[in-house]
Design a protein around this motif. Sequence first.
Motif, mmCIF file in Angstrom:
data_model
loop_
_atom_site.group_PDB
_atom_site.id
_atom_site.type_symbol
_atom_site.label_atom_id
_atom_site.label_comp_id
_atom_site.label_asym_id
_atom_site.label_seq_id
_atom_site.Cartn_x
_atom_site.Cartn_y
_atom_site.Cartn_z
ATOM 1 N N ASP A 69 17.528 53.879 91.284
ATOM 2 C CA ASP A 69 16.100 54.180 91.582
ATOM 3 C C ASP A 69 14.914 53.596 90.310
ATOM 4 N N THR A 70 14.517 53.029 90.748
ATOM 5 C CA THR A 70 13.571 52.029 90.283
ATOM 6 C C THR A 70 12.852 52.843 89.459
ATOM 7 N N PHE A 71 11.927 53.345 89.957
ATOM 8 C CA PHE A 71 10.958 55.764 90.388
ATOM 9 C C PHE A 71 11.339 55.985 89.110
ATOM 10 N N LEU A 72 12.741 56.616 89.259
ATOM 11 C CA LEU A 72 13.160 57.721 88.589
ATOM 12 C C LEU A 72 13.417 56.776 87.347
ATOM 13 N N SER A 73 14.279 55.945 87.107
ATOM 14 C CA SER A 73 14.344 55.111 86.458
ATOM 15 C C SER A 73 13.076 55.022 84.877
ATOM 16 N N GLN A 74 12.560 54.477 85.780
ATOM 17 C CA GLN A 74 10.903 54.321 85.093
ATOM 18 C C GLN A 74 10.407 56.185 84.179
ATOM 19 N N MET A 75 10.312 56.963 85.501
ATOM 20 C CA MET A 75 9.743 58.341 84.973
ATOM 21 C C MET A 75 10.747 59.257 83.794
ATOM 22 N N ILE A 76 12.524 59.161 83.996
ATOM 23 C CA ILE A 76 13.242 59.533 82.753
ATOM 24 C C ILE A 76 12.389 58.790 81.124
ATOM 25 N N GLU A 77 12.664 58.090 81.334
ATOM 26 C CA GLU A 77 11.729 56.831 79.483
ATOM 27 C C GLU A 77 10.482 57.881 79.805
ATOM 28 N N CYS A 78 9.287 57.788 80.511
ATOM 29 C CA CYS A 78 8.060 58.244 80.503
ATOM 30 C C CYS A 78 8.417 60.328 79.654
ATOM 31 N N LEU A 79 9.314 60.936 80.703
ATOM 32 C CA LEU A 79 9.995 62.193 79.523
ATOM 33 C C LEU A 79 9.641 62.425 79.126
ATOM 34 N N LYS A 80 11.372 61.185 77.941
ATOM 35 C CA LYS A 80 11.774 61.262 76.752
ATOM 36 C C LYS A 80 10.403 61.410 76.377
ATOM 37 N N ASP A 81 9.785 60.343 76.369
ATOM 38 C CA ASP A 81 8.532 59.903 75.367
ATOM 39 C C ASP A 81 7.502 61.514 75.323
ATOM 40 N N GLN A 82 7.384 62.381 76.714
ATOM 41 C CA GLN A 82 6.771 63.326 76.460
ATOM 42 C C GLN A 82 7.733 64.403 75.633
ATOM 43 N N PHE A 83 9.042 64.343 75.844
ATOM 44 C CA PHE A 83 10.015 65.571 74.982
ATOM 45 C C PHE A 83 9.475 65.296 73.220
ATOM 46 N N ASP A 84 9.707 62.843 72.570
ATOM 47 C CA ASP A 84 9.056 63.433 72.059
ATOM 48 C C ASP A 84 7.788 63.404 71.047
ATOM 49 N N ASN A 85 7.180 63.403 71.702
ATOM 50 C CA ASN A 85 5.908 63.747 71.585
ATOM 51 C C ASN A 85 5.702 65.621 70.929
ATOM 52 N N LEU A 86 6.467 65.935 71.659
ATOM 53 C CA LEU A 86 6.021 67.106 71.138
ATOM 54 C C LEU A 86 7.174 67.889 69.835
ATOM 55 N N ALA A 87 7.979 67.290 70.009
ATOM 56 C CA ALA A 87 8.633 67.487 68.496
ATOM 57 C C ALA A 87 7.854 66.958 67.357
ATOM 58 N N ASN A 88 6.484 66.969 66.964
ATOM 59 C CA ASN A 88 5.843 66.989 65.923
ATOM 60 C C ASN A 88 4.706 68.108 65.907
ATOM 61 N N GLU A 89 5.399 69.203 66.875
ATOM 62 C CA GLU A 89 4.201 70.703 67.001
ATOM 63 C C GLU A 89 5.106 71.972 66.742
ATOM 64 N N GLY A 90 6.043 71.159 65.929
ATOM 65 C CA GLY A 90 7.106 72.456 64.821
ATOM 66 C C GLY A 90 8.375 72.565 66.286
ATOM 67 N N LEU A 91 8.418 72.317 66.949
ATOM 68 C CA LEU A 91 9.398 72.316 68.191
ATOM 69 C C LEU A 91 11.092 71.446 67.583
ATOM 70 N N GLU A 92 12.053 71.820 67.668
ATOM 71 C CA GLU A 92 12.798 71.077 68.016
ATOM 72 C C GLU A 92 13.556 70.981 68.733
ATOM 73 N N ILE A 93 13.792 69.562 69.134
ATOM 74 C CA ILE A 93 13.872 69.305 70.577
ATOM 75 C C ILE A 93 15.261 68.870 70.789
ATOM 76 N N THR A 94 16.418 69.098 71.385
ATOM 77 C CA THR A 94 17.362 67.468 71.706
ATOM 78 C C THR A 94 17.715 67.677 73.424
ATOM 79 N N VAL A 95 17.483 66.343 73.688
ATOM 80 C CA VAL A 95 17.321 66.316 75.219
ATOM 81 C C VAL A 95 18.722 65.237 75.284
ATOM 82 N N MET A 96 18.996 66.038 76.967
ATOM 83 C CA MET A 96 20.683 65.246 76.735
ATOM 84 C C MET A 96 20.383 65.018 78.636
ATOM 85 N N VAL A 97 20.396 63.543 78.661
ATOM 86 C CA VAL A 97 20.264 63.219 80.515
ATOM 87 C C VAL A 97 21.433 62.754 80.775
ATOM 88 N N ARG A 98 21.738 63.275 81.963
ATOM 89 C CA ARG A 98 22.956 62.959 82.853
ATOM 90 C C ARG A 98 22.803 61.951 83.970
#
Length: 371
Positions: A69-98
Amino acid sequence: MLHSIPKNNPNKHPTKSSHRAKQKELIMIHFFTCTIFIFWMLLLSACTNYQPSSADRMQVGVAYYNQSDTFLSQMIECLKDQFDNLANEGLEITVMVREAAGSQRTQDDQVKELIDAGCNVLCVNLVDRADPSEIIDLAREHNIPIIFFNREPVAEDMMQWDKLYYVGADANQSGVMQGELAAGAIQTCRQIDRNQDGKIQYVVLEGEAGHQDSIIRTESAVNTLKQKGVSLEKLSCGIANWNRAQAQNRMMQMISQHQNRIELVLANNDDMALGAMDAYKKLNVTESALPVFFGIDGTDVGLKAVAEGRLSATVYNDKEGQSAAIAKLAAALITGQGLNKIEFENQKYIYLPYKKVTGSNVYVFYKEKEL
């Protein structure tokens, strides 16, 4: 002669007791100095080896239905980027995708795997929106909140537990906007009614049989066209499962059946609209005999087709906004901070609005150099 016995001068001739007191004082000073030194060394070591508490660690499990699904694949990448952005706010973040390859059973197993791996929040794009019970039961058993996204579970399932949330968009709004875009094009360009019979002969390419978004997008688009005064004649409808290749095959069948009578193609997403266009290209149909095509989602390839004038219009599904909302909600659920500042509908739902995309505004959404 009497000789007086001189008095002892304590400064010149200290007694044994005063000497012992002096030694004791020195020992105490040395003891306190060592104690303070050891304390600061331990404090420094603790700071150097600090590990965030479980409340500061986000272990995010993301499960989605199909990478094709093209839209979902692009959204998953956006979601990873958003969690990366949160990582510099004092949170330790691990993302596992299935990715479940379209199998609900596989997704159920993957969610169990994510929970066993220590995930403390789940973001789930269901394979079957009507069958979330096993995933909900697993999460509830381990007290792990779920943020469903893009595929909205039925309302009854969302009420099973108070730690279930949904982030997405209003399917009805996307269909209404698609209908408005199509009606505007038809009323502006009379040549779309090629046979000039006063009616627009149309076909529909739907996502999935019985899928809520497919049904709502189709019904609201057609109803909006009628409300705008467009007279319609439905020629055919085909299920293409959101897939470009399947849409091409369905469209080939429709063209074989209806020849050049088709004047309008309404597709539930951009990939299926592009698949319909692929069918006409494969048949070498001249541009003057082509119908007009409308999609939904605003994927990169869909926006490119709008920019090139091949796709008449699409409706932008805000994957960036939805991803940001999911990441913000996930962080609030784990840290306990900011949840009261998030605006919900019915305490569980976050909806992001769609936006119309035509040739006149496509470059607001599409940067050619990125594709």
